[in-house]
Design an enzyme around this catalytic site. Sequence first.
Site, mmCIF file in Angstrom:
data_model
loop_
_atom_site.group_PDB
_atom_site.id
_atom_site.type_symbol
_atom_site.label_atom_id
_atom_site.label_comp_id
_atom_site.label_asym_id
_atom_site.label_seq_id
_atom_site.Cartn_x
_atom_site.Cartn_y
_atom_site.Cartn_z
ATOM 1 N N GLY A 203 0.833 -1.207 0.000
ATOM 2 C CA GLY A 203 0.000 0.000 0.000
ATOM 3 C C GLY A 203 0.860 1.246 0.000
ATOM 4 O O GLY A 203 2.048 1.205 -0.333
ATOM 5 N N CYS B 70 -1.302 4.104 16.023
ATOM 6 C CA CYS B 70 -0.488 3.138 16.772
ATOM 7 C C CYS B 70 0.843 2.805 16.131
ATOM 8 O O CYS B 70 1.894 2.997 16.741
ATOM 9 C CB CYS B 70 -1.288 1.855 16.968
ATOM 10 S SG CYS B 70 -2.752 2.138 17.932
HETATM 11 C C1 UDX Z 1 -2.740 -1.781 15.039
HETATM 12 C C2 UDX Z 1 -2.555 -3.244 15.444
HETATM 13 O O1 UDX Z 1 -3.007 -4.089 14.368
HETATM 14 C C3 UDX Z 1 -3.373 -3.533 16.706
HETATM 15 O O2 UDX Z 1 -3.165 -4.865 17.109
HETATM 16 C C4 UDX Z 1 -2.908 -2.569 17.796
HETATM 17 O O3 UDX Z 1 -3.612 -2.799 18.995
HETATM 18 C C5 UDX Z 1 -3.109 -1.142 17.348
HETATM 19 O O4 UDX Z 1 -2.396 -0.911 16.139
HETATM 20 P P1 UDX Z 1 -4.532 -0.291 13.815
HETATM 21 O O5 UDX Z 1 -3.568 0.815 14.062
HETATM 22 O O6 UDX Z 1 -5.977 -0.073 14.070
HETATM 23 O O7 UDX Z 1 -4.095 -1.593 14.701
HETATM 24 O O8 UDX Z 1 -4.398 -0.660 12.258
HETATM 25 P P2 UDX Z 1 -3.948 -1.921 11.423
HETATM 26 O O9 UDX Z 1 -5.148 -2.632 10.954
HETATM 27 O O10 UDX Z 1 -2.911 -2.680 12.148
HETATM 28 O O11 UDX Z 1 -3.252 -1.204 10.156
HETATM 29 C C6 UDX Z 1 -2.160 -0.322 10.411
HETATM 30 C C7 UDX Z 1 -1.726 0.293 9.084
HETATM 31 O O12 UDX Z 1 -1.125 -0.701 8.250
HETATM 32 C C8 UDX Z 1 -2.870 0.905 8.287
HETATM 33 O O13 UDX Z 1 -2.443 2.117 7.693
HETATM 34 C C9 UDX Z 1 -3.141 -0.157 7.216
HETATM 35 O O14 UDX Z 1 -3.687 0.394 6.020
HETATM 36 C C10 UDX Z 1 -1.732 -0.682 6.966
HETATM 37 N N1 UDX Z 1 -1.697 -2.043 6.437
HETATM 38 C C11 UDX Z 1 -2.150 -3.069 7.199
HETATM 39 C C12 UDX Z 1 -1.158 -2.271 5.174
HETATM 40 O O15 UDX Z 1 -0.734 -1.338 4.488
HETATM 41 N N2 UDX Z 1 -1.089 -3.548 4.700
HETATM 42 C C13 UDX Z 1 -1.551 -4.615 5.418
HETATM 43 O O16 UDX Z 1 -1.487 -5.741 4.929
HETATM 44 C C14 UDX Z 1 -2.107 -4.365 6.711
#
Ligand code: UDX
Length: 438
Positions: free
Chosen positions: A252, A259
Amino acid sequence: MTAPTHVVVVGTGYVGLTTGVCLAHLGHRVTCCDIDERKIDSLQAGRIPIVEAGLEELMSDAVAGGRLEFALGNDPAVRTADVVFLCVPTPQDDDGSADLTYVRAAAVEIGPLLPPGAVVVNKSTVPVGSFHLVGEALGRDDVSVVSNPEFLREGTSVNDFLHPDRIVIGAEHDEAAKRVAALYESIDTEVVFTDPTSAETIKYASNGFLATKVSFINSVAALCEHIGADIAAVAAGVGLDHRIGSQFLRPGPGWGGSCFPKDSRALVSIARDHGYDFSLMRGVIDINEQQYARMIHKVMAAVDRYGHDRLDGLVVAALGLTFKAGTDDLRESPALRVLDTLAERGAIIRAYDPTTTGELDAHRAERLAEFELVGSVKQAAQGADVLVVLTEWPEFATIDLQAVSTAMRGAAVVDCRNLLVPFEVRAAGLNYTGVGRR
Ligand code: UDX
């Protein structure tokens, strides 16, 4: 039957509210406290100020069942608390370290009010070692502190709370650990009992590793572009290895949110403060910064302005503003990092996101002031030179490409989330650029 445990949750952000509502759903008596009067008024009126699937229904059931209430301020609720969850923000200082002002202030305030034997639970992500800070701030030797980090993803926090992969409890005294574990006894999952420092480290290491996976696949995507491989096939083939797993291998624009950026930098900062250079984590963060820049280069190349500094007069149709799909959170959003840069270079940004079509609160309106916000994909595409997909909202995978092509002035599509099918985009007379795709 002993009286149900009275749980008090301090702070009603997505962690605090989800924790309070779900613990009430599990049968405990819960009071959620916050110092923000507007937020408490909204909650008492049955409205939740955040986007979290299933939360509002569980909240209204718990309130109707008399197991959940909201209070402005922590006093007097904490005076009758058996367990208090600290779910206050731990923002990031400039040097990457976590700012514990709110955690310390909450502990200082509730310390004198707690009944003897109460257990205070650190739920917010707090740096390793801050466990003792809370203990000192409470100023009591007849209450205990337990670290119980959260692993909630925004947008799916209810599901993540009720169906966790594990519950982590870090405590110095078994009795306090057991009291906290008892709150979750109706949840069928592994419980990891450990010391507080290890519990806090599990949280940072988990987020750090997830961010590493995403930065890794983004790097592999860049390699695919150079060698002519297809990232979808590579990620699928890699992810089938059960030791690796397929999740968090979606390329992405880079990772963002409230976080990953904070926790990854805190991990480097904690390590540095204790004499270790966590160079791998620094590299993961650097690669993420480079990923935003790679998206800018893709847009520049797509509109034949590669190598130019300015984009004056260019109209960008932006699909997605939030840091990921399923949430309305704009904090450290990769979409905004990319769009801010394009706007700084003179581009006109016309943006559609499903969470920004209605009335915006002052903070969100101010954050998006540079952009023209529209109510649909088609409105965003109207007269645009380039269409950029920035957030993985499912509706963006099924847009009417023919209508978009007709509405646009140009023909460039930059798909930062690989949501679209390149063949279909080209069949609509548009040029396709993805991430790691041939
Ligand atoms: C994260 C952790 O997953 C969670 O366990 C913790 O408690 C808090 O932080 P969150 O910040 O809500 O959760 O988002 P997450 O779903 O982890 O995605 C984080 C970022 O990574 C987003 O910008 C998402 O778009 C990106 N991402 C995620 C990718 O680019 N590719 C992926 O395959 C997964």
